[in-house]
Design an enzyme around this catalytic site. Structure first.
Site, PDB file in Angstrom:
ATOM      1  N   GLU A  32       5.034   5.969  -8.144  1.00  7.82           N
ATOM      2  CA  GLU A  32       6.406   5.968  -8.672  1.00  7.82           C
ATOM      3  C   GLU A  32       6.900   4.577  -9.068  1.00  7.82           C
ATOM      4  O   GLU A  32       7.756   4.442  -9.945  1.00  7.82           O
ATOM      5  CB  GLU A  32       7.377   6.588  -7.666  1.00  7.82           C
ATOM      6  CG  GLU A  32       7.239   8.094  -7.504  1.00  7.82           C
ATOM      7  CD  GLU A  32       6.233   8.479  -6.426  1.00  7.82           C
ATOM      8  OE1 GLU A  32       5.484   7.595  -5.955  1.00  7.82           O
ATOM      9  OE2 GLU A  32       6.196   9.660  -6.064  1.00  7.82           O
ATOM     10  N   PHE A  36      12.774  17.202   5.882  1.00  9.43           N
ATOM     11  CA  PHE A  36      11.501  16.747   5.331  1.00  9.43           C
ATOM     12  C   PHE A  36      11.745  16.029   4.005  1.00  9.43           C
ATOM     13  O   PHE A  36      12.436  16.522   3.136  1.00  9.43           O
ATOM     14  CB  PHE A  36      10.579  17.952   5.115  1.00  9.43           C
ATOM     15  CG  PHE A  36       9.263  17.549   4.485  1.00  9.43           C
ATOM     16  CD1 PHE A  36       8.400  16.690   5.147  1.00  9.43           C
ATOM     17  CD2 PHE A  36       8.916  18.019   3.227  1.00  9.43           C
ATOM     18  CE1 PHE A  36       7.199  16.309   4.563  1.00  9.43           C
ATOM     19  CE2 PHE A  36       7.716  17.639   2.641  1.00  9.43           C
ATOM     20  CZ  PHE A  36       6.855  16.777   3.305  1.00  9.43           C
ATOM     21  N   GLN A  37      11.191  14.847   3.878  1.00  8.09           N
ATOM     22  CA  GLN A  37      11.323  14.008   2.687  1.00  8.09           C
ATOM     23  C   GLN A  37      12.773  13.685   2.336  1.00  8.09           C
ATOM     24  O   GLN A  37      13.128  13.559   1.171  1.00  8.09           O
ATOM     25  CB  GLN A  37      10.600  14.632   1.490  1.00  8.09           C
ATOM     26  CG  GLN A  37       9.091  14.693   1.738  1.00  8.09           C
ATOM     27  CD  GLN A  37       8.276  14.923   0.489  1.00  8.09           C
ATOM     28  OE1 GLN A  37       8.703  15.632  -0.415  1.00  8.09           O
ATOM     29  NE2 GLN A  37       7.096  14.333   0.450  1.00  8.09           N
ATOM     30  N   LYS A  71      18.123  19.543  -4.417  1.00  7.18           N
ATOM     31  CA  LYS A  71      17.323  20.618  -5.008  1.00  7.18           C
ATOM     32  C   LYS A  71      18.155  21.868  -5.302  1.00  7.18           C
ATOM     33  O   LYS A  71      17.997  22.490  -6.355  1.00  7.18           O
ATOM     34  CB  LYS A  71      16.175  20.964  -4.056  1.00  7.18           C
ATOM     35  CG  LYS A  71      15.193  21.946  -4.654  1.00  7.18           C
ATOM     36  CD  LYS A  71      13.945  22.088  -3.798  1.00  7.18           C
ATOM     37  CE  LYS A  71      12.930  22.994  -4.501  1.00  7.18           C
ATOM     38  NZ  LYS A  71      11.709  23.151  -3.694  1.00  7.18           N
ATOM     39  N   MET A  86      -0.559 -19.280  -8.240  1.00  4.82           N
ATOM     40  CA  MET A  86       0.744 -19.944  -8.129  1.00  4.82           C
ATOM     41  C   MET A  86       1.011 -20.354  -6.686  1.00  4.82           C
ATOM     42  O   MET A  86       1.581 -21.409  -6.415  1.00  4.82           O
ATOM     43  CB  MET A  86       1.845 -19.018  -8.657  1.00  4.82           C
ATOM     44  CG  MET A  86       3.177 -19.689  -8.804  1.00  4.82           C
ATOM     45  SD  MET A  86       3.068 -21.177  -9.818  1.00  4.82           S
ATOM     46  CE  MET A  86       3.618 -20.543 -11.393  1.00  4.82           C
TER      47      MET A  86
HETATM   48  C1  TPP Z   1       5.124  -8.281  -5.163  1.00  4.02           C
HETATM   49  C2  TPP Z   1       4.956  -9.748  -4.999  1.00  4.02           C
HETATM   50  N1  TPP Z   1       4.398 -10.263  -3.876  1.00  4.02           N
HETATM   51  C3  TPP Z   1       4.228 -11.587  -3.742  1.00  4.02           C
HETATM   52  C4  TPP Z   1       4.630 -12.452  -4.716  1.00  4.02           C
HETATM   53  C5  TPP Z   1       4.456 -13.959  -4.551  1.00  4.02           C
HETATM   54  N2  TPP Z   1       3.538 -14.503  -5.570  1.00  4.02           N
HETATM   55  C6  TPP Z   1       4.003 -15.102  -6.690  1.00  4.02           C
HETATM   56  S1  TPP Z   1       2.781 -15.584  -7.703  1.00  4.02           S
HETATM   57  C7  TPP Z   1       1.598 -15.011  -6.666  1.00  4.02           C
HETATM   58  C8  TPP Z   1       0.149 -15.142  -6.993  1.00  4.02           C
HETATM   59  C9  TPP Z   1      -0.266 -14.285  -8.118  1.00  4.02           C
HETATM   60  O1  TPP Z   1      -1.655 -14.316  -8.218  1.00  4.02           O
HETATM   61  P1  TPP Z   1      -2.384 -13.858  -9.537  1.00  4.02           P
HETATM   62  O2  TPP Z   1      -1.866 -12.539  -9.958  1.00  4.02           O
HETATM   63  O3  TPP Z   1      -3.860 -13.939  -9.324  1.00  4.02           O
HETATM   64  O4  TPP Z   1      -1.897 -14.898 -10.617  1.00  4.02           O
HETATM   65  P2  TPP Z   1      -2.241 -16.460 -10.793  1.00  4.02           P
HETATM   66  O5  TPP Z   1      -1.091 -17.215 -10.216  1.00  4.02           O
HETATM   67  O6  TPP Z   1      -3.518 -16.728 -10.085  1.00  4.02           O
HETATM   68  O7  TPP Z   1      -2.315 -16.629 -12.260  1.00  4.02           O
HETATM   69  C10 TPP Z   1       2.183 -14.470  -5.517  1.00  4.02           C
HETATM   70  C11 TPP Z   1       1.428 -13.910  -4.379  1.00  4.02           C
HETATM   71  C12 TPP Z   1       5.234 -11.881  -5.862  1.00  4.02           C
HETATM   72  N3  TPP Z   1       5.704 -12.619  -6.871  1.00  4.02           N
HETATM   73  N4  TPP Z   1       5.352 -10.532  -5.988  1.00  4.02           N
END
Ligand code: TPP
Ligand code: MG
Lengths: 163, 564
Positions: B49, B111-112, B161, B473
């Site tokens: 979803e 439920f749900q 529902k 990042m």
């Molecule tokens: C749902 C979620 N969880 C954690 C983060 C924190 N976060 C920001 S960038 C990142 C790393 C992303 O890794 P990747 O997709 O491999 O991209 P890269 O930076 O290596 O290009 C994380 C964990 C986020 N933005 N969103």
């Protein structure tokens, strides 16, 4: 600075929690909050006492206005207004305290509305600070219970909050 | 007399909704049955979803239509929450229909059952619980109206529902008036006059625009105004494409990973015209260190609460951006004078000559290079979606967006996992257009199951996986601010993405050498034009995003690549 914010909102389920939720989500403080329907049952009138810098109060007003259920928002404390709060306070009233408490209630224009051998219940209305003053002037260990409604406010003269 | 479920579908038809993204379950079975019995509204069955809401959001971002999602009660609704919050932060118009347990079960831990209205309240523009079949039509009308007017946003309609089984007459309101909701359109003319006077008297003017210009379809007005004034302009991450990035007046993106010239111009201008932007912390850094010179700020926004929220504004103008810009233009056209700002441009060219976006090629693939090639091969005409991380910043920096609604990313909430579902929504809503999802090996795994949806609906998305084998990042921040202690920022046991793509029935290609990048991109966009192609591109593991303003610093404190 302390502000009294008056809100006219749709009398819908959930409208109150939208306002309360906004304050907690954005970290604004609520000193008191009162709400009840108006003469037009489709509307509720809500009064919030809050405090904050001018910037914070400006944001509070804007954020409130953004809520879909909110129709009008006024900062009552910006101009002449009247504020009232109701307090019911139960105090121990025995021996010499019985006379003393009654005298104090009279001075504050309170009414004793329940009497037992040991206790009084006093009804008092006034501004928040008047109620505070009353509490201050009674010996702390005589106070058994207090309940306050929170502040209601209204603008003076032709300052009218209506749809 | 028709059922509540049929009314829901009729409302969607009345709103000319073409696609509904959803996932069935007990509480919405009546609605699914009503969907089955018609063929105007097409349903796109996602695999989770969260992706339903993201895909609806991607459709909305790429078209200016309201995106629609349909999910069941309880877990269906809670799975949708990330999508809703993502749309809310970026002001995207959505209507999310959630099933609810029957009215007489509400509050009994049925439920749900979950309190969908309560859970979503802080992340929607508005929400409704419909308690009477007679209210469905008017509620749906309000939902669409609220979602797509004023400052747009997601609206949840929670329908028990039993209400979808009850029957009544269907009558869809033509238009709607709400005494508690009357968004403004026109800006205050006096304020606009003041703004124009300031602009024409400026010595070092700067235009800074955000997502509001895209959302309100004001790119054309903005471009005309900017060209007429001859001022420098920057577009935020959410505003890219509002002004052509290839135009010399464009200084690039501002902010944490913006260009040196854009940030320096923001800091040193004497009049700043902010339009549909909100002085976000990732854009202006620490407000205390924002704008060094004495300056005046003009702020145009539909949402009064965005004005003077983080930075004091001198001339606030509340109104719909295109209307305000048209009024501004009229006043400016009437003036014969043209502002003389040659000295200011000279200063800006000085900053620009630092070439802050240059990078060094290596034996391994540089991620920036991939984006530059992607730009070339798509002729700058693709819709680019991205996830969140370094790859997102590189895509924003190196793909030059000349048109609005071509760059879809989660700027506000920063939700990893949006890239693929955004691409699905965009591909469905814009048939014939090239759609590429620039992602990372971390992010793509957050909605990877949607490869299955993309197969079912034959969506020819190109996935550009900038695979650095790091949560890049996070790793970059750890390198810079945590003594290179890479706590949990890499994953062991990554899947073989080529095989994974193939397992879902798609084409997968792995690229490991710089000289293979161009060929692989051509193969994806030309030879496999009609297929989903997953390009797993092994990039330089420790490349960093520059320039950079560290969190909490001011825009003048930029770290350029060469400083290290
Ligand atoms: C749902 C979620 N969880 C954690 C983060 C924190 N976060 C920001 S960038 C990142 C790393 C992303 O890794 P990747 O997709 O491999 O991209 P890269 O930076 O290596 O290009 C994380 C964990 C986020 N933005 N969103
Ligand atoms: Mg990565």
């Amino acid at each position: 600075m302390r502000h009294i914010i008056s809100i006219l909102l749709e009398n819908e389920a959930g409208a109150l929690s939208r306002v309360a939720g906004l304050f907690s989500a954005r970290g604004y403080n609520i000193e008191t909050l009162t709400v009840a329907p108006t003469e037009d049952l489709s509307l509720s009138r809500l009064t919030i006492v809050t405090s904050g810098s001018d910037e914070v109060i400006e944001q509070i007003t804007k954020q409130l206005n953004k809520l879909i259920d909110v129709i009008k928002v006024v900062d009552l404390s910006e101009a002449a207004h009247i504020e009232r709060e109701l307090m019911l306070i139960k105090v121990r009233a025995t021996g010499k305290d019985r006379e003393e408490v009654k005298r104090l209630a009279d001075i504050f224009r309170g009414r004793i509305i329940d009497v037992t051998e040991l206790t009084y219940v006093i009804e008092l209305t006034g501004s928040g600070s008047k109620l505070d003053a009353f509490i201050q002037s009674i010996e702390a260990d005589l106070i058994l219970e207090t309940v306050r409604t929170g502040v209601s406010g209204i603008g003076r003269g032709d300052r009218i909050l209506k749809v | 007399m028709i059922t509540g479920a049929e009314i829901v579908i009729r409302c969607l038809q009345e709103e000319k909704v073409e696609f509904v993204f959803g996932y069935p379950g007990g509480a919405v079975l009546h609605i699914y049955d009503a969907l089955f019995k018609q063929d105007k509204v097409k349903h796109v069955l996602v695999r989770h979803e969260q992706a339903a809401v993201h895909a609806a959001d991607g459709l909305a971002r790429s078209t200016h239509k309201v995106g629609v999602a349909l999910v069941t009660s309880g877990p269906g609704a809670t799975n949708a929450v990330t999508g809703i919050a993502t749309a809310y932060m970026d002001s995207i118009p959505l209507v999310i229909i959630t099933g609810q347990v029957p009215t007489h079960y509400i509050g009994q831990d049925a439920f749900q059952e979950c309190d969908t209205v309560g859970i979503t309240r802080p992340c929607v523009k508005h929400n409704f619980l419909v308690k009477d079949v007679n209210d469905i039509a008017i509620t749906m009308k309000k939902a669409f109206y609220i979602a797509n007017s004023g400052r747009p946003g997601p609206v949840v309609v929670d329908i028990p529902k039993d209400i979808t089984a009850a029957i009544c007459k269907f009558d869809y309101p033509k238009d709607i008036q709400m005494r508690s909701y009357t968004p403004v359109v026109k800006g205050h003319l006096g304020q606009i006059k003041k703004a124009v006077k300031l602009l024409l008297g400026a010595k070092r003017p700067m235009i800074y625009t955000g997502g509001g210009v895209i959302l309100s379809n004001a790119a054309e007005q903005l471009t005309t105004l900017t060209r007429r004034l001859g001022f420098p302009i920057t577009n935020t991450l959410m505003g890219l494409g509002a002004y052509p990035a290839t135009d010399p007046q464009f200084l690039g993106m501002p902010g944490m990973h913006g260009t040196f010239e854009a940030n320096m111009a923001m800091q040193n201008c004497d009049v700043l015209l902010a339009i549909g932007a909100r002085f976000d912390d990732r854009v202006i850094g620490n407000p205390e260190n924002f704008a060094l010179q004495p300056h005046k700020i003009i702020h145009v926004d539909i949402d009064p609460s965005s004005i003077s929220k983080r930075v004091r504004v001198d001339v606030p103008i509340v109104g719909n951006v295109p209307d305000v810009l048209e009024d501004m233009l009229k006043l400016i056209e009437a003036e014969s004078s043209k502002t003389e700002i040659a000295d200011w441009w000279k200063e800006i060219e000085g900053w620009r000559s630092k070439l802050c976006m240059k990078y060094t090629m290596k034996d391994v693939i540089m991620p920036q290079y991939v984006i530059e090639k992607l730009y070339e091969i798509t002729g700058g005409n693709a819709i680019i979606t991205s996830d969140v991380g370094q790859h997102q910043m590189w895509a924003a920096q190196y793909y030059k967006f000349d048109k609005p609604r071509r760059w879809l990313n989660s700027g506000g909430l920063g939700t990893m996992g949006v890239g693929l579902p955004y691409a699905m929504g965009a591909a469905l809503a814009n048939p014939g257009m090239q759609v590429a999802c620039v992602t990372g090996e971390g992010s793509i795994q957050m909605c990877i199951q949607e490869l299955s949806t993309a197969k079912q609906f034959r969506l020819p998305i190109k996935i550009i996986n900038l695979n650095n084998r790091y949560l890049g990042m996070v790793r970059q921040w750890q390198e810079m601010f945590y003594g290179s202690r890479y706590a949990e920022s890499y994953m062991d046991s990554l899947p073989d993405f080529v095989k994974l793509a193939e397992a879902y029935g798609h084409v997968g290609i792995r690229i490991e050498r710089p000289e293979d990048v161009e060929g692989a991109l051509k193969k994806a966009f030309v030879d496999h034009k009609d297929d989903l192609v997953f390009l797993d591109i092994l990039t330089d593991r420790e490349a960093n995003v520059f320039p950079m303003v560290a969190a909490g610093k001011g825009l003048s404190e930029m770290i350029l690549a060469e400083d290290l």
